[in-house]
Motif scaffolding. Structure first.
Motif, PDB file in Angstrom:
ATOM      1  N   ASP A  90      34.157 -42.588  42.428  1.00  0.00           N
ATOM      2  CA  ASP A  90      33.509 -44.028  42.384  1.00  0.00           C
ATOM      3  C   ASP A  90      32.308 -44.404  41.913  1.00  0.00           C
ATOM      4  N   ALA A  91      31.422 -43.481  42.566  1.00  0.00           N
ATOM      5  CA  ALA A  91      29.859 -43.748  41.948  1.00  0.00           C
ATOM      6  C   ALA A  91      29.785 -43.553  40.736  1.00  0.00           C
ATOM      7  N   ALA A  92      30.333 -42.477  39.861  1.00  0.00           N
ATOM      8  CA  ALA A  92      30.348 -42.228  38.482  1.00  0.00           C
ATOM      9  C   ALA A  92      30.923 -43.656  37.942  1.00  0.00           C
ATOM     10  N   ALA A  93      31.985 -44.228  38.515  1.00  0.00           N
ATOM     11  CA  ALA A  93      32.579 -45.318  37.686  1.00  0.00           C
ATOM     12  C   ALA A  93      31.561 -46.517  37.773  1.00  0.00           C
ATOM     13  N   ALA A 102      27.072 -48.382  50.807  1.00  0.00           N
ATOM     14  CA  ALA A 102      26.694 -46.935  49.944  1.00  0.00           C
ATOM     15  C   ALA A 102      26.890 -47.418  48.417  1.00  0.00           C
ATOM     16  N   ALA A 103      27.837 -48.143  47.971  1.00  0.00           N
ATOM     17  CA  ALA A 103      27.878 -48.510  46.674  1.00  0.00           C
ATOM     18  C   ALA A 103      26.782 -49.224  46.171  1.00  0.00           C
ATOM     19  N   GLU A 104      26.335 -50.223  46.784  1.00  0.00           N
ATOM     20  CA  GLU A 104      25.277 -51.313  46.491  1.00  0.00           C
ATOM     21  C   GLU A 104      24.029 -50.304  46.243  1.00  0.00           C
ATOM     22  N   ARG A 138      33.662 -37.557  49.746  1.00  0.00           N
ATOM     23  CA  ARG A 138      32.458 -37.100  49.944  1.00  0.00           C
ATOM     24  C   ARG A 138      31.698 -38.477  50.004  1.00  0.00           C
ATOM     25  N   VAL A 139      30.732 -38.765  50.943  1.00  0.00           N
ATOM     26  CA  VAL A 139      29.871 -39.695  50.846  1.00  0.00           C
ATOM     27  C   VAL A 139      28.817 -39.642  49.919  1.00  0.00           C
ATOM     28  N   VAL A 140      28.545 -40.494  49.156  1.00  0.00           N
ATOM     29  CA  VAL A 140      27.550 -40.736  48.004  1.00  0.00           C
ATOM     30  C   VAL A 140      26.555 -41.911  48.639  1.00  0.00           C
ATOM     31  N   GLY A 141      25.274 -41.333  48.363  1.00  0.00           N
ATOM     32  CA  GLY A 141      24.146 -42.336  48.695  1.00  0.00           C
ATOM     33  C   GLY A 141      23.784 -42.482  50.044  1.00  0.00           C
TER      34      GLY A 141
END
Length: 421
Positions: free
Chosen positions: A301-304, A328-330, A418-421
């Protein structure tokens, strides 16, 4: 996410159900055969019938969870069921009078007291057990035989009613519940997540419904952003209980069993609840229990999202919600925008949507419609249309279906969480 109690039908309820089924069958069979049997039926047989009727009536009272019946009425009913096996000898006048009074009083109580929609069948069972128990003390005169046969028929009818309605079944304790109920205007599909003590998300189709944990605590199921159907939040206590549904003035109940475990996942009242429920629904349709990770931002998701920021290339705005994944996405998006020296402006024409209603051309990966052109996607769409008509397929649902499908031809696996950010 789940701390489960043992799954399946509780032992105590299993024994209760067997006691009810056995006693109702035996008592009803005796009452229906009695008009055709020799008139000189032995007193020991009749005393055995009074005992079976007493056990059956008490089992009905316990299975009904008759909190809608006042305490004194329940005590009186138990006394009426227990007394016939204790009496010795034949009591024709007493038996006739008490049987008539018990049947009439029980039926009147059922009509007077406000109970669940299934209360009528339970009241019929209680009245029939009580009546047969007292009539068994009477010599087999013609009127006794005929009334007893009518009560035996009432026993079988009431037992069939509660059995068909699923009142003698228990859902897997603490596992998300998927069921279908009949209401005016057609069947209603119901999903309860997580089906554990505390706040639960109740998902239904598009019909106007009231949902609650009691007839005095009903609230309308409403649409939610980016989700199909309607949704309601209901607080459920521990153990077996009833979920109430109402449409167009008609009410029914769904048996729930939240178990004794504890839901340790995030609050289902949040905006991620419908996405999680969509994945749970797909897992249930694929034959899994429904224990799934809560929606979180993955590395993919983060890479996209980083690629989307680079593709926009100029100033853009962010549309989000209060979910943990959107937050987290923001953070990822703003960090990437700062790295690429791209402005994030609330008034920009381009909008990157991270949560809420998907609109525009720039959507987070989880907001895109799923790819249903693959064999897995087609099987998922067909199963969803059959089991929950009108439900819109989702990316979370397709991922859960792919990762849990019992079909040996289904490939792939659950994405890493996996949680990113």
């Amino acid at each position: 996410m789940h701390d489960h109690a043992p799954v399946g039908l509780p032992l105590g309820f299993t024994l209760l159900r067997l006691l009810l089924l056995g006693s109702a069958t035996a008592v009803a069979a005796w009452a229906l055969v009695r008009p055709f049997a020799p008139a000189a039926a032995g007193l020991p047989v009749r005393r055995a019938v009074t005992g079976a009727a007493a056990f059956g009536g008490i089992a009905v009272l316990l299975a009904a969870r008759a909190s809608w019946m006042p305490g004194p009425a329940a005590v009186a009913l138990i006394a009426l069921l227990v007394l016939p096996p204790v009496l010795r000898g034949e009591h024709p006048v007493l038996g006739r009078c008490v049987a008539a009074a018990a049947v009439l009083a029980t039926a009147a109580a059922g009509a007077w007291f406000s109970g669940p929609p299934s209360s009528f069948a339970y009241v019929a069972l209680m009245a029939a057990f009580t009546g047969v128990a007292w009539l068994a003390l009477c010599p087999p005169a013609a009127d006794v035989r005929l009334v007893g046969a009518a009560l035996g028929l009432a026993l079988l009818t009431g037992l069939g009613s509660v059995t068909i309605a699923g009142r003698l079944d228990a859902p897997a304790a603490g596992d998300p519940l998927l069921t279908r109920v009949a209401l005016r205007g057609g069947p209603v599909d119901v999903l309860v997540v997580p089906h554990m003590p505390g706040w639960n998300l109740v998902h239904t189709g598009d019909a106007d419904l009231l949902v609650g944990n009691a007839p005095t605590a009903m609230a309308p199921a409403r649409p939610r952003p980016a989700a199909s159907g309607r949704w309601a939040l209901v607080w459920l206590p521990r153990g077996r209980g009833d979920l109430w549904l109402e449409r167009a003035g008609e009410r029914t109940t769904v048996v729930v069993d939240t178990g004794a475990g504890t839901w340790t996942g995030p609050d289902v009242r949040g905006p991620e609840g419908p996405d999680y429920a969509s994945a749970v629904l797909a897992a249930k349709l694929a034959g899994a229990r429904g224990d799934l990770p809560w929606p979180e931002l993955t590395d993919a998701d983060a890479a996209a999202l980083r690629a989307e920021v680079a593709a926009i290339g100029g100033p853009f705005a962010i549309a989000s919600d209060s979910s943990r994944r959107a937050a987290a996405a923001e953070r990822v998006v703003r960090e990437e925008a700062a790295r690429l020296v791209v402005e994030v402006l609330p008034t920009a024409r381009d909008v990157l949507v991270l949560g809420g209603e998907p609109r525009g051309d720039h959507l987070a990966p989880w907001l895109h419609p799923p790819d249903l052109s693959t064999p897995d996607g087609q099987r998922y769409a067909r199963a969803l249309a059959d089991a929950f008509p009108g439900e819109r397929p989702t990316g979370a649902g397709l991922a859960a279906w792919t990762g849990t499908s019992a079909d040996p031809r289904a490939g792939g696996g659950s994405p890493a969480r996996r949680v990113v950010g």
